[in-house]
Motif scaffolding. Sequence first.
Motif, PDB file in Angstrom:
ATOM      1  N   PHE A   1      62.007  81.945   9.871  1.00  0.00           N
ATOM      2  CA  PHE A   1      60.609  81.488   9.869  1.00  0.00           C
ATOM      3  C   PHE A   1      59.932  81.872   8.557  1.00  0.00           C
ATOM      4  O   PHE A   1      59.233  81.072   7.928  1.00  0.00           O
ATOM      5  N   GLU A   2      60.165  83.114   8.139  1.00  0.00           N
ATOM      6  CA  GLU A   2      59.549  83.618   6.907  1.00  0.00           C
ATOM      7  C   GLU A   2      60.043  82.823   5.691  1.00  0.00           C
ATOM      8  O   GLU A   2      59.246  82.449   4.819  1.00  0.00           O
ATOM      9  N   TYR A   3      61.353  82.560   5.636  1.00  0.00           N
ATOM     10  CA  TYR A   3      61.907  81.776   4.525  1.00  0.00           C
ATOM     11  C   TYR A   3      61.325  80.358   4.537  1.00  0.00           C
ATOM     12  O   TYR A   3      60.980  79.810   3.487  1.00  0.00           O
ATOM     13  N   GLY A   4      61.226  79.770   5.736  1.00  0.00           N
ATOM     14  CA  GLY A   4      60.689  78.408   5.851  1.00  0.00           C
ATOM     15  C   GLY A   4      59.270  78.332   5.293  1.00  0.00           C
ATOM     16  O   GLY A   4      58.933  77.444   4.495  1.00  0.00           O
ATOM     17  N   ALA A   5      58.435  79.323   5.690  1.00  0.00           N
ATOM     18  CA  ALA A   5      57.048  79.348   5.213  1.00  0.00           C
ATOM     19  C   ALA A   5      57.007  79.546   3.703  1.00  0.00           C
ATOM     20  O   ALA A   5      56.187  78.932   3.004  1.00  0.00           O
ATOM     21  N   ALA A   6      57.894  80.401   3.188  1.00  0.00           N
ATOM     22  CA  ALA A   6      57.912  80.660   1.734  1.00  0.00           C
ATOM     23  C   ALA A   6      58.334  79.402   0.972  1.00  0.00           C
ATOM     24  O   ALA A   6      57.714  79.050  -0.043  1.00  0.00           O
ATOM     25  N   PHE A   7      59.369  78.718   1.460  1.00  0.00           N
ATOM     26  CA  PHE A   7      59.836  77.507   0.766  1.00  0.00           C
ATOM     27  C   PHE A   7      58.746  76.431   0.774  1.00  0.00           C
ATOM     28  O   PHE A   7      58.587  75.687  -0.194  1.00  0.00           O
ATOM     29  N   ASP A   8      57.989  76.341   1.891  1.00  0.00           N
ATOM     30  CA  ASP A   8      56.889  75.371   1.971  1.00  0.00           C
ATOM     31  C   ASP A   8      55.835  75.629   0.897  1.00  0.00           C
ATOM     32  O   ASP A   8      55.142  74.716   0.456  1.00  0.00           O
ATOM     33  N   GLN A   9      55.705  76.914   0.521  1.00  0.00           N
ATOM     34  CA  GLN A   9      54.702  77.265  -0.500  1.00  0.00           C
ATOM     35  C   GLN A   9      55.268  77.199  -1.913  1.00  0.00           C
ATOM     36  O   GLN A   9      54.639  77.671  -2.865  1.00  0.00           O
ATOM     37  N   GLY A  10      56.492  76.661  -2.036  1.00  0.00           N
ATOM     38  CA  GLY A  10      57.075  76.481  -3.368  1.00  0.00           C
ATOM     39  C   GLY A  10      57.809  77.696  -3.907  1.00  0.00           C
ATOM     40  O   GLY A  10      58.149  77.751  -5.096  1.00  0.00           O
ATOM     41  N   VAL A  11      58.044  78.696  -3.034  1.00  0.00           N
ATOM     42  CA  VAL A  11      58.778  79.878  -3.484  1.00  0.00           C
ATOM     43  C   VAL A  11      60.244  79.494  -3.701  1.00  0.00           C
ATOM     44  O   VAL A  11      60.868  78.866  -2.839  1.00  0.00           O
ATOM     45  N   SER A  12      60.789  79.865  -4.862  1.00  0.00           N
ATOM     46  CA  SER A  12      62.208  79.625  -5.124  1.00  0.00           C
ATOM     47  C   SER A  12      62.720  80.733  -6.044  1.00  0.00           C
ATOM     48  O   SER A  12      61.930  81.558  -6.536  1.00  0.00           O
ATOM     49  N   LEU A  13      64.034  80.725  -6.288  1.00  0.00           N
ATOM     50  CA  LEU A  13      64.630  81.766  -7.135  1.00  0.00           C
ATOM     51  C   LEU A  13      64.066  81.714  -8.549  1.00  0.00           C
ATOM     52  O   LEU A  13      64.048  82.723  -9.253  1.00  0.00           O
ATOM     53  N   SER A  14      63.609  80.510  -8.962  1.00  0.00           N
ATOM     54  CA  SER A  14      63.147  80.368 -10.343  1.00  0.00           C
ATOM     55  C   SER A  14      61.621  80.302 -10.456  1.00  0.00           C
ATOM     56  O   SER A  14      61.096  80.116 -11.547  1.00  0.00           O
ATOM     57  N   SER A  15      60.895  80.448  -9.309  1.00  0.00           N
ATOM     58  CA  SER A  15      59.428  80.295  -9.398  1.00  0.00           C
ATOM     59  C   SER A  15      58.750  81.514 -10.022  1.00  0.00           C
ATOM     60  O   SER A  15      57.668  81.377 -10.596  1.00  0.00           O
ATOM     61  N   SER A  16      59.339  82.694  -9.925  1.00  0.00           N
ATOM     62  CA  SER A  16      58.785  83.878 -10.603  1.00  0.00           C
ATOM     63  C   SER A  16      59.784  85.032 -10.476  1.00  0.00           C
ATOM     64  O   SER A  16      60.640  85.008  -9.590  1.00  0.00           O
ATOM     65  N   PRO A  17      59.660  86.057 -11.349  1.00  0.00           N
ATOM     66  CA  PRO A  17      60.567  87.217 -11.213  1.00  0.00           C
ATOM     67  C   PRO A  17      60.438  87.874  -9.837  1.00  0.00           C
ATOM     68  O   PRO A  17      61.437  88.297  -9.241  1.00  0.00           O
ATOM     69  N   PHE A  18      59.194  87.955  -9.320  1.00  0.00           N
ATOM     70  CA  PHE A  18      59.031  88.572  -7.991  1.00  0.00           C
ATOM     71  C   PHE A  18      59.764  87.772  -6.922  1.00  0.00           C
ATOM     72  O   PHE A  18      60.469  88.331  -6.082  1.00  0.00           O
ATOM     73  N   HIS A  19      59.578  86.443  -6.957  1.00  0.00           N
ATOM     74  CA  HIS A  19      60.232  85.606  -5.949  1.00  0.00           C
ATOM     75  C   HIS A  19      61.751  85.701  -6.049  1.00  0.00           C
ATOM     76  O   HIS A  19      62.457  85.685  -5.039  1.00  0.00           O
ATOM     77  N   MET A  20      62.261  85.793  -7.284  1.00  0.00           N
ATOM     78  CA  MET A  20      63.707  85.932  -7.461  1.00  0.00           C
ATOM     79  C   MET A  20      64.203  87.190  -6.738  1.00  0.00           C
ATOM     80  O   MET A  20      65.177  87.148  -5.984  1.00  0.00           O
ATOM     81  N   PHE A  21      63.493  88.302  -6.945  1.00  0.00           N
ATOM     82  CA  PHE A  21      63.909  89.554  -6.291  1.00  0.00           C
ATOM     83  C   PHE A  21      63.677  89.490  -4.784  1.00  0.00           C
ATOM     84  O   PHE A  21      64.516  89.937  -3.997  1.00  0.00           O
ATOM     85  N   TYR A  22      62.528  88.930  -4.390  1.00  0.00           N
ATOM     86  CA  TYR A  22      62.209  88.844  -2.952  1.00  0.00           C
ATOM     87  C   TYR A  22      63.304  88.069  -2.219  1.00  0.00           C
ATOM     88  O   TYR A  22      63.841  88.528  -1.197  1.00  0.00           O
TER      89      TYR A  22
END
Lengths: 89, 200
Positions: free
Chosen positions: B116-137
């Motif tokens: 569920f958490e990953y789904g919500a994050a992907f909907d908000q545009g979170v990806s491995l390349s969207s930011s250093p924080f997102h990459m680590f998260y």
Amino acid sequence: MHGSAARATLLWLVLVAATLLTWAVGERGSAGPHVAALLAVVSCVKGGMVILDFMVLRHAPPMWRALTLGWLVLTWALIGLAYWNGMPT
Amino acid sequence: MNTASATALTPAPPAAQYRLAGDLAIWIFILAELLAFGVFFSAYAFTRAHHVELFDAEQRALHRDVGALNTALLLTASYFVVRAVQAAERFAARASSHWLLGAMVCGAGFIVLKLFEYGAAFDQGVSLSSSPFHMFYLSLTFFHFMHVILGMVILAALWFGARAGRYQPGDMNGMETGAAYWHMVDLVWLILFPLVYVIH
């Protein structure tokens, strides 16, 4: 060897309560080195309970206790050093 | 007699009193896993030191409620595993299998919430390349997620074993080995949750 059921239940309650504390700190948005240090200590205490009681390393050869507890403290020490590095000068 | 000589005369506990619960091989594996997670956690922390404002802002957008609930689920699963080991040690195979089933339900709850958490994050545009924080998260939590999946497979194997009455006093090595792995999965999350979701 694996302790009593009552002790395990008590530890579980303490662990969940400590998790609530960490969550509450996060919800309040509290920040700063003192808060970070508090959360690191809470994590170390929780990790120590899991290592010594749940993983039963309390009764293991001292080397295994030293390696696992040492890992826990060293990891938080490195995180603390990095946190300090990132603080405004 | 002074304290020093009294201490010297106190016999050390015999080595036979010490015992590692589970197979030596799993403990060497656990140490390797702890080292890998330790390197990841340190890399996160030192990268954050160069992007403090970015990390703090994006951390605030995480679902801390879900993270905390997942922590409680892993701790509860670990507690159930302890009870399963204790039950097997008193010849209560049926109770042991029930505790293991409870642990698997908690593990499954963790997986559902994480998805569920990953789904919500992907909907908000979170990806491995969207930011250093997102990459680590994403990489840190997914690395841990894979360990939960393997832990679930191990718990299922223990459950089948417990139902077959395979574990009893004097023959606990298999259950203790699986239990040690599950507790390791719990242990690393106890650092991951405050580090990635809370501390700023």
